[in-house]
Design a protein around this motif. Structure first.
Motif, PDB file in Angstrom:
ATOM      1  N   GLU A  64       0.909  -1.222  -0.173  1.00 37.37           N
ATOM      2  CA  GLU A  64      -0.104  -0.034   0.011  1.00 37.37           C
ATOM      3  C   GLU A  64       0.984   1.396  -0.081  1.00 37.37           C
ATOM      4  N   ALA A  65       0.635   2.162  -1.039  1.00 39.56           N
ATOM      5  CA  ALA A  65       1.406   3.350  -1.170  1.00 39.56           C
ATOM      6  C   ALA A  65       0.756   4.533  -1.874  1.00 39.56           C
ATOM      7  N   PRO A  66       1.276   5.601  -1.629  1.00 40.18           N
ATOM      8  CA  PRO A  66       0.512   6.786  -2.397  1.00 40.18           C
ATOM      9  C   PRO A  66       1.077   6.625  -3.755  1.00 40.18           C
ATOM     10  N   PRO A  67       0.098   6.828  -4.668  1.00 37.64           N
ATOM     11  CA  PRO A  67       0.625   6.810  -6.062  1.00 37.64           C
ATOM     12  C   PRO A  67       1.809   7.699  -6.439  1.00 37.64           C
ATOM     13  N   SER A  68       2.252   8.409  -5.842  1.00 39.92           N
ATOM     14  CA  SER A  68       3.320   9.455  -6.157  1.00 39.92           C
ATOM     15  C   SER A  68       4.540   8.675  -6.087  1.00 39.92           C
ATOM     16  N   PRO A  92      -7.703  -2.983  -6.932  1.00 39.49           N
ATOM     17  CA  PRO A  92      -8.978  -2.168  -6.375  1.00 39.49           C
ATOM     18  C   PRO A  92      -9.222  -2.611  -5.002  1.00 39.49           C
ATOM     19  N   VAL A  93      -9.641  -1.534  -4.162  1.00 39.00           N
ATOM     20  CA  VAL A  93      -9.755  -1.813  -2.743  1.00 39.00           C
ATOM     21  C   VAL A  93     -11.252  -2.340  -2.657  1.00 39.00           C
ATOM     22  N   SER A  94     -11.254  -3.184  -1.886  1.00 35.99           N
ATOM     23  CA  SER A  94     -12.832  -3.555  -1.401  1.00 35.99           C
ATOM     24  C   SER A  94     -13.438  -3.260  -0.566  1.00 35.99           C
ATOM     25  N   LYS A  95     -14.550  -2.548  -0.882  1.00 38.69           N
ATOM     26  CA  LYS A  95     -15.271  -1.902   0.311  1.00 38.69           C
ATOM     27  C   LYS A  95     -15.942  -2.883   1.332  1.00 38.69           C
TER      28      LYS A  95
END
Length: 115
Positions: A64-68, A92-95
């Motif tokens: 998990e990381a920021p897109p930057s 995709p993050v599961s809701k």
């Protein structure tokens, strides 16, 4: 992150993975899992760092990381002579459904319905 390393069943494999994970963590990523997908023939010959590669070791790094950080990590991995190919794949993050608690029962409606 999907890393494709030149076929290394040597101590260098661990060093490459360690360098990669450390670089990710320095940039603010949280590494959740590292999976060795095994060594196999490449779908096509890849020329990288003045060598031709026909086989490679596939590794999957769940993070998990920021897109930057994607562009800086692509540059970092592109300069690593042991990395043949690299790719970031957005998962995709599961809701998760928020629990609304117990819904109170309207007893008046139940009494009226029985009459």
């Amino acid at each position: 992150l999907l890393c494709l390393l030149s076929f290394l069943l040597k101590p260098e494999t661990a060093a490459v993975l360690k360098r990669t994970v450390e670089a990710l963590m320095e940039r603010g990523a949280v590494v959740r899992n590292l999976e060795n997908l095994g060594e196999r023939a490449l779908p096509y010959k890849i020329s990288k760092h003045k060598e031709r590669h026909r086989r490679g070791g596939y590794f999957l790094v769940d993070l998990e990381a920021p897109p930057s950080i994607v562009s800086s990590m692509m540059d970092h991995l592109g300069r690593d002579i042991d990395v043949i190919r690299r790719a970031f794949i957005k998962h995709p993050v599961s809701k998760t459904e928020e629990c609304s608690g117990i819904i109170p029962v309207n007893y008046e409606d139940k009494l009226i319905a029985k009459r």
